[in-house]
Design an enzyme around this catalytic site. Sequence first.
Site, PDB file in Angstrom:
ATOM      1  N   SER A  65       0.821  -1.218   0.000  1.00 26.61           N
ATOM      2  CA  SER A  65       0.000   0.000   0.000  1.00 26.61           C
ATOM      3  C   SER A  65       0.853   1.266   0.000  1.00 26.61           C
ATOM      4  O   SER A  65       0.443   2.294  -0.544  1.00 26.61           O
ATOM      5  CB  SER A  65      -0.934  -0.002   1.207  1.00 26.61           C
ATOM      6  OG  SER A  65      -1.923  -0.988   1.013  1.00 26.61           O
ATOM      7  N   PHE A  66       2.024   1.185   0.633  1.00 30.68           N
ATOM      8  CA  PHE A  66       2.843   2.395   0.674  1.00 30.68           C
ATOM      9  C   PHE A  66       3.241   2.846  -0.734  1.00 30.68           C
ATOM     10  O   PHE A  66       3.411   4.045  -0.984  1.00 30.68           O
ATOM     11  CB  PHE A  66       4.106   2.162   1.530  1.00 30.68           C
ATOM     12  CG  PHE A  66       4.741   3.437   1.990  1.00 30.68           C
ATOM     13  CD1 PHE A  66       4.187   4.158   3.031  1.00 30.68           C
ATOM     14  CD2 PHE A  66       5.863   3.949   1.361  1.00 30.68           C
ATOM     15  CE1 PHE A  66       4.744   5.362   3.438  1.00 30.68           C
ATOM     16  CE2 PHE A  66       6.434   5.141   1.758  1.00 30.68           C
ATOM     17  CZ  PHE A  66       5.872   5.860   2.801  1.00 30.68           C
ATOM     18  N   VAL A  90      -4.634  -2.602   4.493  1.00 32.44           N
ATOM     19  CA  VAL A  90      -3.645  -2.659   5.568  1.00 32.44           C
ATOM     20  C   VAL A  90      -4.331  -3.243   6.796  1.00 32.44           C
ATOM     21  O   VAL A  90      -5.383  -2.746   7.220  1.00 32.44           O
ATOM     22  CB  VAL A  90      -3.054  -1.261   5.896  1.00 32.44           C
ATOM     23  CG1 VAL A  90      -1.815  -1.425   6.777  1.00 32.44           C
ATOM     24  CG2 VAL A  90      -2.703  -0.503   4.638  1.00 32.44           C
ATOM     25  N   THR A  95       3.022  -4.542  15.557  1.00 34.82           N
ATOM     26  CA  THR A  95       3.924  -3.392  15.678  1.00 34.82           C
ATOM     27  C   THR A  95       3.209  -2.126  15.205  1.00 34.82           C
ATOM     28  O   THR A  95       2.144  -2.207  14.578  1.00 34.82           O
ATOM     29  CB  THR A  95       5.184  -3.605  14.797  1.00 34.82           C
ATOM     30  OG1 THR A  95       4.786  -3.532  13.425  1.00 34.82           O
ATOM     31  CG2 THR A  95       5.825  -4.945  15.075  1.00 34.82           C
ATOM     32  N   HIS A  97       3.706  -0.457  12.785  1.00 33.83           N
ATOM     33  CA  HIS A  97       3.852  -0.272  11.349  1.00 33.83           C
ATOM     34  C   HIS A  97       2.536   0.135  10.676  1.00 33.83           C
ATOM     35  O   HIS A  97       2.508   0.956   9.765  1.00 33.83           O
ATOM     36  CB  HIS A  97       4.372  -1.567  10.706  1.00 33.83           C
ATOM     37  CG  HIS A  97       5.229  -1.326   9.518  1.00 33.83           C
ATOM     38  ND1 HIS A  97       6.535  -0.915   9.623  1.00 33.83           N
ATOM     39  CD2 HIS A  97       4.970  -1.405   8.198  1.00 33.83           C
ATOM     40  CE1 HIS A  97       7.047  -0.768   8.427  1.00 33.83           C
ATOM     41  NE2 HIS A  97       6.118  -1.050   7.542  1.00 33.83           N
ATOM     42  N   TYR A 122      -9.392   7.334  -2.974  1.00 34.65           N
ATOM     43  CA  TYR A 122      -8.712   6.642  -1.859  1.00 34.65           C
ATOM     44  C   TYR A 122      -9.442   5.347  -1.491  1.00 34.65           C
ATOM     45  O   TYR A 122     -10.444   5.375  -0.779  1.00 34.65           O
ATOM     46  CB  TYR A 122      -8.696   7.629  -0.700  1.00 34.65           C
ATOM     47  CG  TYR A 122      -8.123   7.164   0.606  1.00 34.65           C
ATOM     48  CD1 TYR A 122      -6.752   7.138   0.811  1.00 34.65           C
ATOM     49  CD2 TYR A 122      -8.958   6.814   1.658  1.00 34.65           C
ATOM     50  CE1 TYR A 122      -6.236   6.746   2.034  1.00 34.65           C
ATOM     51  CE2 TYR A 122      -8.451   6.431   2.887  1.00 34.65           C
ATOM     52  CZ  TYR A 122      -7.084   6.398   3.061  1.00 34.65           C
ATOM     53  OH  TYR A 122      -6.569   6.024   4.269  1.00 34.65           O
ATOM     54  N   ARG A 136     -15.683  -5.733   4.104  1.00 31.65           N
ATOM     55  CA  ARG A 136     -15.719  -4.511   3.293  1.00 31.65           C
ATOM     56  C   ARG A 136     -15.196  -4.709   1.875  1.00 31.65           C
ATOM     57  O   ARG A 136     -14.997  -3.764   1.136  1.00 31.65           O
ATOM     58  CB  ARG A 136     -14.882  -3.427   4.002  1.00 31.65           C
ATOM     59  CG  ARG A 136     -15.522  -2.937   5.285  1.00 31.65           C
ATOM     60  CD  ARG A 136     -14.526  -2.316   6.243  1.00 31.65           C
ATOM     61  NE  ARG A 136     -15.195  -1.773   7.434  1.00 31.65           N
ATOM     62  CZ  ARG A 136     -15.593  -2.505   8.480  1.00 31.65           C
ATOM     63  NH1 ARG A 136     -15.393  -3.808   8.495  1.00 31.65           N
ATOM     64  NH2 ARG A 136     -16.208  -1.931   9.502  1.00 31.65           N
TER      65      ARG A 136
END
Length: 158
Positions: A65-66, A90, A95, A97, A122, A136
């Site tokens: 995704s980044f 995501v 963590t 992250h 988005y 979803r």
Amino acid sequence: MATALHNLSDYDFDQVPDASNMCFGIVVAEWNPEITGALLDGAVKTLKKHGALPENIHVKTVPGSFELIYGAQQMCKNDGFDAVIVLGSVIRGETPHFDYICEGVTFGIAKLNASQNIPVVYGLLTTNDLQQAKDRSGGKLGNKGDECAVVAIKMAKF
Ligand code: RBF
């Protein structure tokens, strides 16, 4: 956002402009492929339902995704597109992250919307677990991909 009262796939068909003359770019993240594949299916199906031609829907994948930010930015450089959709999932881990990725992608896509000439929609699911993501992406709360397709058509018209 999907809630118990709002299904992501519910919308008024007649309020969506005709998309037969529109061209779309879709960037899809490869992480959580079961989810992002379902988001992509929903988005493509809904774009076509409103008249978009298959040859006018261009799909590219990115590792995670980044990377949606860079992928969308590159697609914005293509003069032919009327809107770009990013699709990713995501899922919270052990963590921090999750928070960094979600904030980074959200900020990056917001920045593109303020700086590019076409809308970037988005389509990032940010969920606490896999089940929420399934709900979803074609599950009990609809499909975020459907919603993104409708938004892309409306914003392209805008
Ligand atoms: N990318 C996703 O699209 N979804 C995730 O749930 C996800 N979780 C990640 C968790 C960790 C610990 C790391 C290191 C990366 C994760 N990524 C995820 C990949 C991220 O978006 C990106 O591709 C990489 O960090 C490389 O820039």
